[in-house]
Design an enzyme around this catalytic site. Structure first.
Site, PDB file in Angstrom:
ATOM      1  N   LYS A 123      89.079 115.130 109.352  1.00 26.57           N
ATOM      2  CA  LYS A 123      88.879 115.541 111.399  1.00 26.57           C
ATOM      3  C   LYS A 123      87.581 116.895 111.395  1.00 26.57           C
ATOM      4  CE  LYS A 123      93.002 113.164 112.414  1.00 26.57           C
ATOM      5  NZ  LYS A 123      94.301 113.159 113.243  1.00 26.57           N
ATOM      6  N   ASP A 156      94.126 112.590 119.704  1.00 24.04           N
ATOM      7  CA  ASP A 156      95.799 112.629 119.437  1.00 24.04           C
ATOM      8  C   ASP A 156      96.495 113.095 120.117  1.00 24.04           C
ATOM      9  OD1 ASP A 156      95.267 111.661 116.408  1.00 24.04           O
ATOM     10  OD2 ASP A 156      94.377 113.729 115.876  1.00 24.04           O
TER      11      ASP A 156
END
Ligand code: ATR
Length: 268
Positions: free
Chosen positions: A66, A102
């Site tokens: 990420k 997220d």
């Protein structure tokens, strides 16, 4: 050719994202395919570039890439800039846009699926790695009155907290402090390890949330024993996927029925 999407990670074989996106596509009538790509640990950019060259339209990015995805994207959304991690890439011949879904995924699960109002609540966020980074801004935007970052390695907690103007501490400093919500963003549960939280951190009736899904982690076991309502990260997984789907396709899939089916263990 159908539009192609995938999740890229290492390891990635366990990911439920292909199932979830296939179901979203079916339910919304979108014609696309969604696969799994395991990138070598030293080959994230190479792997994504190859997928993009072949016409791939978008990727979800999971552990441990990420941060690499944030560095790789040419343009980052406001929420990706705040998080400095990217879990969603929008790809075209001329563009690589990075986004982070997220945080909104976690907040949507807490507020809409679980029905917990974050407004004015005291929240403890455990962990300061990529998972924690991805959610701080969205939790602040949801109106919590206090957000404390606790981490085993204090320097990482301080760095993350300073970026968002919130407080940080080590686990040993949690004695005597209590919270309405405790979110576990450490990977400790995956190693069947508990991150060292005192039971008193949970206010009576507190909500405990582990971002890991499909596992009754030591954190969730401890939280329940301490009287908290405990939830795993399955709802966050589905909600972040729905937001990524919306970013790519402009269509917002309904998540409730899918989540209920996943929770009851039914095949999709
Ligand atoms: P991720 O992208 O999943 O967040 P990461 O960036 O490697 O992965 O971060 C892992 C997080 O879990 C960190 O906050 C880590 O704490 P450290 O920064 O001190 O390493 C935390 N973590 C992992 N194992 C842990 C354990 N056994 N106890 C406490 N914290 C743990």
């Amino acid at each position: 050719m159908r539009d192609r999407y995938a999740v890229v990670g290492n390891p990635v074989a366990h990911s439920r994202s292909p199932q979830i996106h296939a179901e979203f596509a079916r339910a919304t009538g979108q014609d696309l395919e969604y696969g799994l790509i395991e990138a070598p640990l030293d080959g994230f950019e190479r792997t994504v570039e190859e997928f993009r060259r072949q016409g791939g339209k978008g990727l979800n990015v999971t552990v441990p890439f990420k941060e690499a995805a944030f560095r790789y994207c040419r343009k980052a959304s406001r929420r990706a800039q705040a998080a400095q991690v990217v879990n969603t890439l929008v790809l075209s011949a001329s563009e690589v846009l990075g986004d982070t879904t997220d945080g909104i995924g976690l907040v949507t699960d807490l507020t809409r699926n679980i029905g917990f109002d974050l407004g004015g609540k005291k929240l403890l966020l455990m962990g300061a790695g990529g998972a924690a980074q991805g959610v701080v801004q969205a939790l602040l935007d949801a109106g919590v009155s206090q957000l404390m970052v606790a981490n085993r390695t204090m320097s990482r907690a301080l760095a993350l907290a300073a970026r968002h103007g919130v407080e940080a501490c080590g686990y040993e400093e949690l004695q005597g402090r209590s919270f309405d919500v405790v979110v576990n963003a450490t990977s400790a549960g995956l190693a069947s390890d508990a991150p060292g939280l005192p039971d008193s951190a949970f206010k009576p009736g507190a909500l405990a949330y582990d971002m890991v899904y499909g596992l009754d982690t030591p954190f969730l076991v401890q939280a329940r024993a301490a009287g908290a309502r405990a939830f795993d990260g399955l709802g966050m997984l589905v909600e972040q996927a729905a937001e990524s789907f919306f970013v790519w396709r402009g269509v917002r899939p309904d998540t409730r029925a899918l989540l209920a089916r996943l929770r009851s263990g039914q095949a999709l």
